[in-house]
Design a protein around this motif. Structure first.
Motif, mmCIF file in Angstrom:
data_model
loop_
_atom_site.group_PDB
_atom_site.id
_atom_site.type_symbol
_atom_site.label_atom_id
_atom_site.label_comp_id
_atom_site.label_asym_id
_atom_site.label_seq_id
_atom_site.Cartn_x
_atom_site.Cartn_y
_atom_site.Cartn_z
ATOM 1 N N PRO A 85 0.833 -1.209 0.000
ATOM 2 C CA PRO A 85 0.000 0.000 0.000
ATOM 3 C C PRO A 85 0.870 1.262 0.000
ATOM 4 C CG PRO A 85 -0.712 -1.532 1.714
ATOM 5 C CD PRO A 85 0.590 -2.044 1.170
ATOM 6 N N PRO A 86 0.363 2.363 -0.546
ATOM 7 C CA PRO A 86 1.134 3.608 -0.586
ATOM 8 C C PRO A 86 1.612 4.073 0.784
ATOM 9 C CG PRO A 86 -0.783 3.791 -2.003
ATOM 10 C CD PRO A 86 -0.907 2.491 -1.266
ATOM 11 N N VAL A 87 0.788 3.948 1.812
ATOM 12 C CA VAL A 87 1.186 4.393 3.146
ATOM 13 C C VAL A 87 2.382 3.593 3.655
ATOM 14 C CG1 VAL A 87 0.423 4.483 5.550
ATOM 15 C CG2 VAL A 87 -1.059 5.319 3.750
ATOM 16 N N GLU A 88 2.373 2.291 3.426
ATOM 17 C CA GLU A 88 3.493 1.449 3.853
ATOM 18 C C GLU A 88 4.767 1.809 3.091
ATOM 19 O OE1 GLU A 88 4.697 -3.263 3.695
ATOM 20 O OE2 GLU A 88 2.582 -2.741 3.913
ATOM 21 N N HIS A 89 4.629 2.038 1.790
ATOM 22 C CA HIS A 89 5.782 2.414 0.971
ATOM 23 C C HIS A 89 6.376 3.739 1.450
ATOM 24 C CE1 HIS A 89 8.343 2.739 -2.545
ATOM 25 N NE2 HIS A 89 7.893 3.966 -2.707
ATOM 26 N N GLU A 90 5.515 4.700 1.758
ATOM 27 C CA GLU A 90 5.986 5.999 2.236
ATOM 28 C C GLU A 90 6.691 5.858 3.590
ATOM 29 O OE1 GLU A 90 4.354 10.539 2.930
ATOM 30 O OE2 GLU A 90 2.919 8.922 2.660
ATOM 31 N N ALA A 91 6.121 5.065 4.488
ATOM 32 C CA ALA A 91 6.747 4.846 5.792
ATOM 33 C C ALA A 91 8.122 4.202 5.626
ATOM 34 C CB ALA A 91 5.853 3.977 6.668
ATOM 35 N N ASN A 92 8.216 3.209 4.727
ATOM 36 C CA ASN A 92 9.515 2.560 4.468
ATOM 37 C C ASN A 92 10.523 3.560 3.907
ATOM 38 O OD1 ASN A 92 8.473 0.130 5.348
ATOM 39 N ND2 ASN A 92 8.054 -0.627 3.287
ATOM 40 N N HIS A 93 10.060 4.422 3.020
ATOM 41 C CA HIS A 93 10.944 5.433 2.423
ATOM 42 C C HIS A 93 11.521 6.349 3.501
ATOM 43 C CE1 HIS A 93 12.462 8.634 -0.115
ATOM 44 N NE2 HIS A 93 11.744 9.481 0.601
ATOM 45 N N TYR A 94 10.659 6.847 4.383
ATOM 46 C CA TYR A 94 11.140 7.759 5.418
ATOM 47 C C TYR A 94 12.015 7.046 6.440
ATOM 48 C CZ TYR A 94 8.396 11.499 3.481
ATOM 49 O OH TYR A 94 7.901 12.458 2.638
ATOM 50 N N MET A 95 11.729 5.783 6.696
ATOM 51 C CA MET A 95 12.566 5.027 7.623
ATOM 52 C C MET A 95 13.968 4.864 7.033
ATOM 53 S SD MET A 95 12.031 1.328 9.505
ATOM 54 C CE MET A 95 10.301 1.446 9.267
ATOM 55 N N GLU A 96 14.039 4.573 5.735
ATOM 56 C CA GLU A 96 15.338 4.410 5.078
ATOM 57 C C GLU A 96 16.081 5.740 4.994
ATOM 58 O OE1 GLU A 96 17.066 1.710 3.895
ATOM 59 O OE2 GLU A 96 15.550 0.548 4.961
ATOM 60 N N SER A 97 15.367 6.813 4.701
ATOM 61 C CA SER A 97 16.037 8.099 4.498
ATOM 62 C C SER A 97 16.446 8.749 5.815
ATOM 63 C CB SER A 97 15.140 9.046 3.706
ATOM 64 O OG SER A 97 13.989 9.360 4.433
ATOM 65 N N THR A 98 15.919 8.300 6.937
ATOM 66 C CA THR A 98 16.294 8.901 8.224
ATOM 67 C C THR A 98 17.275 8.046 9.012
ATOM 68 O OG1 THR A 98 14.348 7.951 9.310
ATOM 69 C CG2 THR A 98 14.137 10.189 8.444
ATOM 70 N N LYS A 99 17.704 6.911 8.435
ATOM 71 C CA LYS A 99 18.704 6.088 9.116
ATOM 72 C C LYS A 99 20.015 6.883 9.215
ATOM 73 C CE LYS A 99 17.221 1.418 8.083
ATOM 74 N NZ LYS A 99 17.551 0.186 7.353
ATOM 75 N N PRO A 100 20.691 6.762 10.339
ATOM 76 C CA PRO A 100 21.977 7.485 10.449
ATOM 77 C C PRO A 100 22.975 6.935 9.421
ATOM 78 C CG PRO A 100 21.487 6.219 12.449
ATOM 79 C CD PRO A 100 20.357 6.021 11.512
ATOM 80 N N GLN A 101 23.686 7.840 8.819
ATOM 81 C CA GLN A 101 24.688 7.453 7.835
ATOM 82 C C GLN A 101 26.011 7.196 8.548
ATOM 83 O OE1 GLN A 101 23.994 7.031 4.540
ATOM 84 N NE2 GLN A 101 21.889 7.429 5.133
ATOM 85 N N VAL A 102 26.574 6.027 8.320
ATOM 86 C CA VAL A 102 27.852 5.668 8.926
ATOM 87 C C VAL A 102 28.952 5.987 7.928
ATOM 88 C CG1 VAL A 102 29.242 3.796 9.892
ATOM 89 C CG2 VAL A 102 26.760 3.848 10.269
ATOM 90 N N THR A 103 29.892 6.793 8.346
ATOM 91 C CA THR A 103 31.016 7.111 7.481
ATOM 92 C C THR A 103 32.311 6.762 8.210
ATOM 93 O OG1 THR A 103 31.092 9.376 8.312
ATOM 94 C CG2 THR A 103 29.819 8.990 6.316
ATOM 95 N N THR A 104 33.252 6.349 7.455
ATOM 96 C CA THR A 104 34.557 6.028 8.031
ATOM 97 C C THR A 104 35.602 6.964 7.428
ATOM 98 O OG1 THR A 104 34.960 4.368 6.352
ATOM 99 C CG2 THR A 104 34.030 3.616 8.435
ATOM 100 N N ILE A 105 36.510 7.374 8.235
ATOM 101 C CA ILE A 105 37.582 8.246 7.765
ATOM 102 C C ILE A 105 38.847 7.391 7.673
ATOM 103 C CG2 ILE A 105 38.983 10.280 8.288
ATOM 104 C CD1 ILE A 105 36.554 11.346 9.824
ATOM 105 N N ILE A 106 39.435 7.422 6.526
ATOM 106 C CA ILE A 106 40.631 6.605 6.299
ATOM 107 C C ILE A 106 41.854 7.463 6.339
ATOM 108 C CG2 ILE A 106 41.798 5.071 4.692
ATOM 109 C CD1 ILE A 106 39.090 4.266 3.663
#
Length: 106
Positions: A85-106
């Protein structure tokens, strides 16, 4: 009015969105918005209004419209988005886009 059948017909009105700067990822123009609205209104009439005629009152039409809009926005399965359903897809999108981004410095 009791005892009077209500027939719902007519063409959709033309809606013009408020002017705003174009988004770089997609272009939304009054023409594309109107085409989308006309397509949705046609789907609504085909699925909800025409099969259930004659309507006995405007309140029946209003309730059926609210039920259809709720289904369309919350429970309709869309193949383009993985049969969810569209609501589920939108919720999944926002969950993915708000995950903290892990970056490593080399």
């Amino acid at each position: 009015m009791p005892g009077r059948n209500i027939r719902v017909s007519g063409s959709p009105s033309i809606w013009t969105p408020p002017t705003s700067p174009p988004r770089p990822d997609r272009s939304v123009t009054p023409t594309t918005v109107n085409a989308l609205m006309e397509s949705t209104i046609g789907l609504y009439k085909t699925e909800q209004i025409k099969p259930r005629q004659p309507w006995k009152s405007l309140s029946q039409v209003g309730l059926a419209t609210a039920e259809w809009v709720d289904w369309y926005n919350h429970r309709r399965l869309r193949g383009e988005i993985g049969h969810v359903p569209p609501v589920e897809h939108e919720a999944n999108h926002y969950m993915e886009s708000t995950k903290p981004q892990v970056t490593t410095i080399i």
